[in-house]
Design a protein around this motif. Structure first.
Motif, PDB file in Angstrom:
ATOM      1  N   LEU A   4      52.289  22.553  84.213  1.00  0.00           N
ATOM      2  CA  LEU A   4      52.899  21.472  84.970  1.00  0.00           C
ATOM      3  C   LEU A   4      51.829  20.633  85.657  1.00  0.00           C
ATOM      4  O   LEU A   4      51.867  19.410  85.623  1.00  0.00           O
ATOM      5  CB  LEU A   4      53.883  22.024  86.010  1.00  0.00           C
ATOM      6  CG  LEU A   4      54.498  20.998  86.970  1.00  0.00           C
ATOM      7  CD1 LEU A   4      55.325  19.971  86.202  1.00  0.00           C
ATOM      8  CD2 LEU A   4      55.359  21.690  87.999  1.00  0.00           C
ATOM      9  N   ASP A 117      60.792  15.325  80.626  1.00  0.00           N
ATOM     10  CA  ASP A 117      61.365  15.823  81.876  1.00  0.00           C
ATOM     11  C   ASP A 117      60.550  15.411  83.101  1.00  0.00           C
ATOM     12  O   ASP A 117      60.802  15.892  84.203  1.00  0.00           O
ATOM     13  CB  ASP A 117      61.507  17.344  81.831  1.00  0.00           C
ATOM     14  CG  ASP A 117      62.672  17.775  80.942  1.00  0.00           C
ATOM     15  OD1 ASP A 117      63.622  16.980  80.777  1.00  0.00           O
ATOM     16  OD2 ASP A 117      62.637  18.896  80.430  1.00  0.00           O
ATOM     17  N   LEU A 118      59.580  14.532  82.901  1.00  0.00           N
ATOM     18  CA  LEU A 118      58.820  13.966  84.015  1.00  0.00           C
ATOM     19  C   LEU A 118      59.038  12.463  84.042  1.00  0.00           C
ATOM     20  O   LEU A 118      59.323  11.841  83.020  1.00  0.00           O
ATOM     21  CB  LEU A 118      57.327  14.266  83.874  1.00  0.00           C
ATOM     22  CG  LEU A 118      56.897  15.713  84.044  1.00  0.00           C
ATOM     23  CD1 LEU A 118      55.406  15.853  83.781  1.00  0.00           C
ATOM     24  CD2 LEU A 118      57.242  16.224  85.433  1.00  0.00           C
ATOM     25  N   LYS A 147      60.566  15.210  88.524  1.00  0.00           N
ATOM     26  CA  LYS A 147      60.754  16.214  87.482  1.00  0.00           C
ATOM     27  C   LYS A 147      62.248  16.459  87.335  1.00  0.00           C
ATOM     28  O   LYS A 147      62.964  16.592  88.315  1.00  0.00           O
ATOM     29  CB  LYS A 147      60.046  17.517  87.845  1.00  0.00           C
ATOM     30  CG  LYS A 147      60.156  18.581  86.762  1.00  0.00           C
ATOM     31  CD  LYS A 147      59.288  19.757  87.075  1.00  0.00           C
ATOM     32  CE  LYS A 147      59.263  20.832  86.030  1.00  0.00           C
ATOM     33  NZ  LYS A 147      60.227  20.853  85.003  1.00  0.00           N
ATOM     34  N   SER A 149      65.193  18.852  86.303  1.00  0.00           N
ATOM     35  CA  SER A 149      65.491  20.277  86.174  1.00  0.00           C
ATOM     36  C   SER A 149      67.005  20.433  86.264  1.00  0.00           C
ATOM     37  O   SER A 149      67.613  19.966  87.227  1.00  0.00           O
ATOM     38  CB  SER A 149      64.791  21.069  87.279  1.00  0.00           C
ATOM     39  OG  SER A 149      65.088  22.433  87.173  1.00  0.00           O
TER      40      SER A 149
END
Length: 163
Positions: A4, A117-118, A147, A149
């Motif tokens: 990450l 996902d960023l 981010k 999630s």
């Protein structure tokens, strides 16, 4: 976690490169207010999360501000760092809200880009008003990293500066 951080580092580099290319493309030419080219990605999930965060700060909605932040958010502001949403809530959040409620805010640019996902957002605003008996006219710069999630976008990094 190391993966990450490498991804965020790479994302940070692309943000710097994007900002540099914008500066070279436009030079010192002033942008017209609300130039459509200066506002993009606002309709995306990350874009909506950024706008909700901004609205919550302006309206003084501390709970919504905290809901927009990841628990382990890192916030760079005024030469300092806060390393969690709870630390921010206990230190600068009340002062940030008090300050913003005294300012007229003119958003000059807000760009949001999703990359898997960023996501990252960068923007510029002009802040004008009186705060603690002092007339202010500031150019504010902001970079956010988000981010995704569980289908929800959370802000994991904030960097604010002004001149």
């Amino acid at each position: 976690m190391q993966k990450l951080f490498k991804t965020i580092h790479a994302l940070g580099l692309s943000i710097l490169l994007s900002a540099a290319s914008l500066a070279m493309a436009h030079g010192d030419k002033p942008h017209q207010e609300r130039d459509p080219e200066m506002f993009s990605g606002l309709e995306t999930g990350a874009g909506k999360a950024v706008q909700m965060f901004h609205r919550a700060l302006r309206e003084g909605d501390q709970q919504s501000v905290l809901n927009a932040l990841a628990d382990a958010v890192v916030i760079f502001e005024g030469g300092g760092v806060e390393r969690s949403a709870q630390e921010y809530a206990g230190h600068h959040l009340p002062a940030d809200i008090a300050f913003l409620q005294q300012m007229k805010i003119n958003q000059q640019e807000l760009q949001v880009r999703e990359v898997g996902d960023l996501a990252y957002a960068y923007g510029r605003s002009r802040l004008q008003g009186d705060y603690k008996d002092k007339a202010l006219d500031l150019q504010s710069m902001e970079t956010l990293v988000l981010k995704r999630s569980g289908g929800e976008w959370k802000i994991v990094h904030v960097h604010w500066s002004n001149k």
